[in-house]
Design a protein around this motif. Structure first.
Motif, PDB file in Angstrom:
ATOM      1  N   VAL A  28      32.039   7.563 -33.050  1.00 15.35           N
ATOM      2  CA  VAL A  28      31.150   8.685 -33.262  1.00 15.35           C
ATOM      3  C   VAL A  28      31.050   8.936 -34.745  1.00 15.35           C
ATOM      4  N   GLU A  29      29.931   8.613 -35.335  1.00 15.22           N
ATOM      5  CA  GLU A  29      29.745   8.831 -36.748  1.00 15.22           C
ATOM      6  C   GLU A  29      29.633  10.320 -37.023  1.00 15.22           C
ATOM      7  N   GLY A  30      30.348  10.759 -38.054  1.00 18.25           N
ATOM      8  CA  GLY A  30      30.245  12.152 -38.438  1.00 18.25           C
ATOM      9  C   GLY A  30      31.233  13.058 -37.743  1.00 18.25           C
ATOM     10  N   THR A  31      32.191  12.533 -36.965  1.00 18.84           N
ATOM     11  CA  THR A  31      33.198  13.379 -36.330  1.00 18.84           C
ATOM     12  C   THR A  31      34.533  13.166 -37.022  1.00 18.84           C
ATOM     13  N   SER A  32      35.374  14.151 -37.014  1.00 18.73           N
ATOM     14  CA  SER A  32      36.694  14.042 -37.639  1.00 18.73           C
ATOM     15  C   SER A  32      37.607  13.217 -36.762  1.00 18.73           C
ATOM     16  N   SER A  33      38.693  12.724 -37.378  1.00 16.71           N
ATOM     17  CA  SER A  33      39.622  11.868 -36.633  1.00 16.71           C
ATOM     18  C   SER A  33      40.379  12.636 -35.568  1.00 16.71           C
ATOM     19  N   ARG A  34      40.411  13.975 -35.629  1.00 14.80           N
ATOM     20  CA  ARG A  34      41.135  14.781 -34.653  1.00 14.80           C
ATOM     21  C   ARG A  34      40.299  15.117 -33.432  1.00 14.80           C
ATOM     22  N   GLU A  35      38.973  14.894 -33.526  1.00 18.94           N
ATOM     23  CA  GLU A  35      38.102  15.274 -32.418  1.00 18.94           C
ATOM     24  C   GLU A  35      38.182  14.263 -31.283  1.00 18.94           C
ATOM     25  N   GLU A  36      38.036  14.745 -30.080  1.00 16.98           N
ATOM     26  CA  GLU A  36      37.885  13.881 -28.928  1.00 16.98           C
ATOM     27  C   GLU A  36      36.471  14.027 -28.409  1.00 16.98           C
ATOM     28  N   VAL A  37      35.836  12.894 -28.154  1.00 17.48           N
ATOM     29  CA  VAL A  37      34.438  12.881 -27.737  1.00 17.48           C
ATOM     30  C   VAL A  37      34.369  12.495 -26.272  1.00 17.48           C
ATOM     31  N   GLU A  38      33.665  13.283 -25.472  1.00 16.79           N
ATOM     32  CA  GLU A  38      33.564  13.012 -24.037  1.00 16.79           C
ATOM     33  C   GLU A  38      32.640  11.842 -23.788  1.00 16.79           C
ATOM     34  N   ILE A  39      33.136  10.858 -23.052  1.00 14.81           N
ATOM     35  CA  ILE A  39      32.314   9.716 -22.673  1.00 14.81           C
ATOM     36  C   ILE A  39      32.041   9.779 -21.176  1.00 14.81           C
ATOM     37  N   THR A  40      31.132   8.947 -20.718  1.00 16.74           N
ATOM     38  CA  THR A  40      30.781   8.946 -19.297  1.00 16.74           C
ATOM     39  C   THR A  40      31.931   8.381 -18.474  1.00 16.74           C
ATOM     40  N   ASN A  41      31.981   8.778 -17.217  1.00 20.66           N
ATOM     41  CA  ASN A  41      33.072   8.370 -16.325  1.00 20.66           C
ATOM     42  C   ASN A  41      32.711   7.181 -15.439  1.00 20.66           C
ATOM     43  N   ASP A  42      31.475   6.721 -15.516  1.00 26.05           N
ATOM     44  CA  ASP A  42      31.050   5.646 -14.615  1.00 26.05           C
ATOM     45  C   ASP A  42      31.028   4.277 -15.286  1.00 26.05           C
ATOM     46  N   GLY A  43      31.584   4.183 -16.497  1.00 23.96           N
ATOM     47  CA  GLY A  43      31.680   2.891 -17.164  1.00 23.96           C
ATOM     48  C   GLY A  43      30.441   2.453 -17.900  1.00 23.96           C
ATOM     49  N   THR A  44      29.431   3.315 -18.042  1.00 24.96           N
ATOM     50  CA  THR A  44      28.234   2.924 -18.777  1.00 24.96           C
ATOM     51  C   THR A  44      28.543   2.830 -20.267  1.00 24.96           C
ATOM     52  N   VAL A  45      27.735   2.019 -20.958  1.00 24.48           N
ATOM     53  CA  VAL A  45      27.915   1.803 -22.394  1.00 24.48           C
ATOM     54  C   VAL A  45      26.616   2.109 -23.117  1.00 24.48           C
ATOM     55  N   ASP A  46      26.700   2.232 -24.439  1.00 28.19           N
ATOM     56  CA  ASP A  46      25.489   2.472 -25.214  1.00 28.19           C
ATOM     57  C   ASP A  46      24.861   1.150 -25.627  1.00 28.19           C
ATOM     58  N   PHE A  47      23.835   1.233 -26.492  1.00 29.12           N
ATOM     59  CA  PHE A  47      23.079   0.034 -26.846  1.00 29.12           C
ATOM     60  C   PHE A  47      23.930  -1.007 -27.570  1.00 29.12           C
ATOM     61  N   ARG A 277      21.753   4.759 -21.605  1.00 24.94           N
ATOM     62  CA  ARG A 277      23.037   4.277 -21.106  1.00 24.94           C
ATOM     63  C   ARG A 277      22.799   2.991 -20.331  1.00 24.94           C
ATOM     64  N   HIS A 278      23.763   2.081 -20.396  1.00 25.71           N
ATOM     65  CA  HIS A 278      23.590   0.774 -19.770  1.00 25.71           C
ATOM     66  C   HIS A 278      24.761   0.462 -18.850  1.00 25.71           C
ATOM     67  N   ASN A 279      24.458  -0.023 -17.655  1.00 26.82           N
ATOM     68  CA  ASN A 279      25.458  -0.634 -16.792  1.00 26.82           C
ATOM     69  C   ASN A 279      25.484  -2.122 -17.082  1.00 26.82           C
ATOM     70  N   LEU A 280      26.672  -2.661 -17.299  1.00 25.80           N
ATOM     71  CA  LEU A 280      26.782  -4.076 -17.637  1.00 25.80           C
ATOM     72  C   LEU A 280      26.439  -4.945 -16.426  1.00 25.80           C
ATOM     73  N   PRO A 281      25.766  -6.080 -16.654  1.00 23.04           N
ATOM     74  CA  PRO A 281      25.458  -6.979 -15.533  1.00 23.04           C
ATOM     75  C   PRO A 281      26.739  -7.501 -14.911  1.00 23.04           C
ATOM     76  N   GLY A 282      26.755  -7.577 -13.589  1.00 20.62           N
ATOM     77  CA  GLY A 282      27.974  -7.931 -12.875  1.00 20.62           C
ATOM     78  C   GLY A 282      28.084  -9.394 -12.510  1.00 20.62           C
ATOM     79  N   GLY A 323      31.270  -3.801 -13.984  1.00 20.08           N
ATOM     80  CA  GLY A 323      30.257  -2.768 -13.829  1.00 20.08           C
ATOM     81  C   GLY A 323      30.173  -2.188 -12.432  1.00 20.08           C
ATOM     82  N   SER A 324      31.206  -2.387 -11.592  1.00 22.01           N
ATOM     83  CA  SER A 324      31.143  -1.921 -10.209  1.00 22.01           C
ATOM     84  C   SER A 324      32.420  -1.191  -9.840  1.00 22.01           C
ATOM     85  N   ARG A 325      32.291  -0.091  -9.097  1.00 24.28           N
ATOM     86  CA  ARG A 325      33.434   0.572  -8.504  1.00 24.28           C
ATOM     87  C   ARG A 325      33.800  -0.130  -7.195  1.00 24.28           C
ATOM     88  N   LYS A 326      35.021   0.112  -6.719  1.00 25.19           N
ATOM     89  CA  LYS A 326      35.427  -0.449  -5.439  1.00 25.19           C
ATOM     90  C   LYS A 326      34.703   0.254  -4.294  1.00 25.19           C
TER      91      LYS A 326
END
Length: 621
Positions: A28-47, A277-282, A323-326
């Motif tokens: 995360v550009e522009g955030t301090s090293s102490r910050e925690e950034v919330e990411i998605t829970n379904d395993g998606t990724v950015d570009f 957001r992108h789901n990786l090809p399986g 890219g798949s849940r059980k």
């Protein structure tokens, strides 16, 4: 593109591994090293292939590029405006410019529509297996543009059309083989691009909402409603402006305007690139399906143990399918469970399973899900047969009626605007009122299940055919009273606006059936096969279109024997379209009964798996 496909960086972080020096940099550009950034829970990724940050990717702000209208970026509005500008009036182009008969033109349009809903299988396979949904959308939207360029050229150059004549009769010159070949080549390139693009951009839009987040998962139902509304708005613009240009100004200019709309839609889609957001090809889904079948057949003789003894990777591990849940075990199609029975020799020395001998429960359940979808696919297709009549026999019926509206004549294909307006009315009614009302009786926060929603739409579609049949009976009676049975060039003095009820019922049924189909096949598909699931949804349209084509061919063949004009005659005043509509109403009723049986039998997929990291610390580099 390579980062997106491999997802090396994203999944090294999700596993907790440290990236290499070449890969390492702040997420995360522009955030301090102490910050925690919330990411998605379904395993998606950015570009760039990194874990998708919830605040900067996805959600309504990103799907806006795909479906929005008032806020301008609206890929689906403009893309569908271009496509409907090509398809809604195509039967008129084939009869008036290419001099085909009514039955031949209707059959060709039905076949073309059907192929356009099979080409999504190509896009789905490439998206799920190799490219990912974004890159598949990227490629096929440009193929769509190329097809529209060819179609515009075909309609614009006199050398690519037969010589036009003042009256449409058997003396009008037929197109040469080269002219017909170029036209249909152009049309099927449009089919490939538009069909495959639609198949992969739909799940890409739905991927912007996190399935593991309750709030975003609830928003996904509304997304499908408004996504379909944006498609509808594109059709509405085409039905009011582009069709008028085609019928009253120039076919070349009309198709050219459709081309411009597609180009604008492509630019809207590309505008959202940094935020998707992108789901990786399986991997190749066909290979995984084949592995389950082969492993099951190898062990055909063994007894199936209880489900707890079937093979699955340890609970703390993620699914072996990228890219798949059980998926939880189900009891249908137990023969396939034999693929998950572990025997001597199924694992190599390093304890890894040979997938051609031993498959996980999740891999077996992927195949079961697809098998369970087949009856729903087949029985849902009947609505598309009804829907297909709007661009064929409804247009032909309307062309024989009084087209006057004030001081000018409206194109008969413009009555599709009624269906589009019906959709525009029903989408907000459904999203804001029906869901809340139905939830009080069903105890389902979404109002109806997807299968219930589809069934309601199938029921409403029967009424559209009844309305069309009753109107045709009246139209023939008026033609007889005014002695117009043998003079098809004179409009029957019955306003074309009497077609409004049949179009309105189709629009109402569409909101229930098609939106329900999209949501059902996306939601029930395995995570790594959601492109293929959307292709199944579009396959229902293909099956319906081909059924319409087969019915037209059979009805024309059997009803025009021994010199009879047939039900769908070139002179509709001597035909019997009402019989054809009654036939469709009866078939739809029988199909509804089979659909209810299949829907009650269906078992809903249930996913599970280890929780994904809820946060990603920017100071862990």
């Amino acid at each position: 593109m390579a980062d997106l496909v491999t997802g090396k960086y994203a999944f090294s972080r999700l596993r907790g591994d440290e990236p290499s020096d070449e890969e390492g940099r702040d997420d995360v550009e522009g955030t301090s090293s102490r910050e925690e950034v919330e990411i998605t829970n379904d395993g998606t990724v950015d570009f760039r292939g990194r874990p998708a940050i919830r605040a900067k990717t996805g959600g309504w702000k990103t799907s806006w590029f795909i479906y929005c209208f008032c806020g301008v970026p609206a890929n689906q509005v403009f893309a569908n405006m271009g496509f409907y500008g090509c398809s809604a009036n195509l039967v008129r182009y084939l009869t008036s410019v290419m001099h085909q008969s009514n039955a031949t033109a209707s059959t060709n349009v039905s076949n073309w529509n059907g192929v356009g809903y099979i080409t999504p299988l190509i896009g789905a396979f490439l998206a799920d297996a190799y490219w990912g949904r974004y890159w598949a959308s990227f490629v096929f939207t440009f193929i769509f543009v190329i097809g529209m360029i060819f179609l515009t050229v075909s309609a614009s150059l006199p050398s690519l059309r037969p010589q036009q004549c003042a009256t449409q009769d058997l003396l009008c010159p037929q197109p040469s083989s080269a002219q017909a070949a170029f036209l249909f080549f152009s049309l099927y390139i449009v089919d490939l691009g538009a069909g495959a693009f639609q198949c992969v951009v739909t799940p890409l839009g739905a991927d912007q909402f996190d399935d593991e987040d309750p709030e975003e998962k609830a928003q996904k139902t509304s997304f499908f409603n408004w996504y379909y509304q944006s498609m509808n708005m594109g059709g509405l613009l085409a039905g009011t402006f582009l069709i008028y240009i085609q019928d009253n100004v120039s076919w070349g200019l009309g198709f050219g305007a459709s081309l411009i709309a597609v180009v604008i839609g492509t630019m809207c889609f590309l505008g959202g690139t940094p935020f998707y957001r992108h789901n990786l090809p399986g991997g190749n889904p066909i290979t995984r399906i084949t592995q389950v079948i082969v492993a099951s057949v190898r062990k055909w003789y063994i007894k199936i143990p209880i489900s707890s003894e079937l093979y699955e990777v340890p609970e703390e591990m993620e699914s072996i399918i990228q890219g798949s849940r059980k998926i939880r075990h189900t009891n249908e199609f137990r023969f396939l469970d034999k693929a998950a029975v572990e025997m001597d020799g199924d694992k190599s020395d390093d304890s890894s399973a040979n997938p051609w001998r031993l498959c996980t429960i999740t891999q077996v359940e992927e195949v079961k899900v697809l098998v369970r979808m087949i009856p729903i696919t087949i029985t849902s297709a009947m609505f598309s047969t009804i829907y297909n009549q709007m661009s064929t026999v409804f247009v032909l019926q309307g062309a024989t009626m009084d087209l006057r509206m004030g001081y000018f004549n409206i194109p008969p294909a413009s009555l599709t605007v009624v269906e589009l307006l019906s959709v525009s009315v029903w989408v907000p009614i459904y999203d804001f009122f029906l869901i809340r009302l139905a939830s009080k009786f069903t105890n389902n926060p979404r109002g109806f299940t997807e299968l219930q929603r589809i069934g309601i739409g199938l029921l409403i579609s029967v009424f559209s055919m009844v309305a069309a049949a009753l109107l045709e009976i009246q139209r023939l009676e008026v033609a007889r009273l005014h002695e117009l049975l043998d003079d098809p060039t004179v409009p029957v003095p019955l306003s074309v606006f009497w077609q409004i009820p049949q179009y309105f019922f189709v629009g109402a049924a569409e909101v229930f059936t098609y939106v329900g189909i999209y949501e059902f096949f996306y939601g029930e598909s395995p995570d790594a096969m959601r492109g293929l699931g959307t292709a199944f949804a579009l396959l229902t349209v293909a099956l319906g279109s081909f059924l319409s084509s087969v019915l037209l061919t059979i009805v024309t063949h059997f009803t025009s024997k021994d010199g009879a004009p047939g039900w769908i005659a070139d002179n509709l005043n001597r035909g019997h379209l009402d019989y054809f509509f009654w036939l469709l109403a009866g078939m739809s009723t029988v199909n509804l009964v089979f659909y209810v049986v299949c829907a009650r039998w269906y078992t809903t997929k249930q996913t599970w798996g280890p929780s994904k990291p809820a946060t990603l610390s920017s100071g862990t580099q």
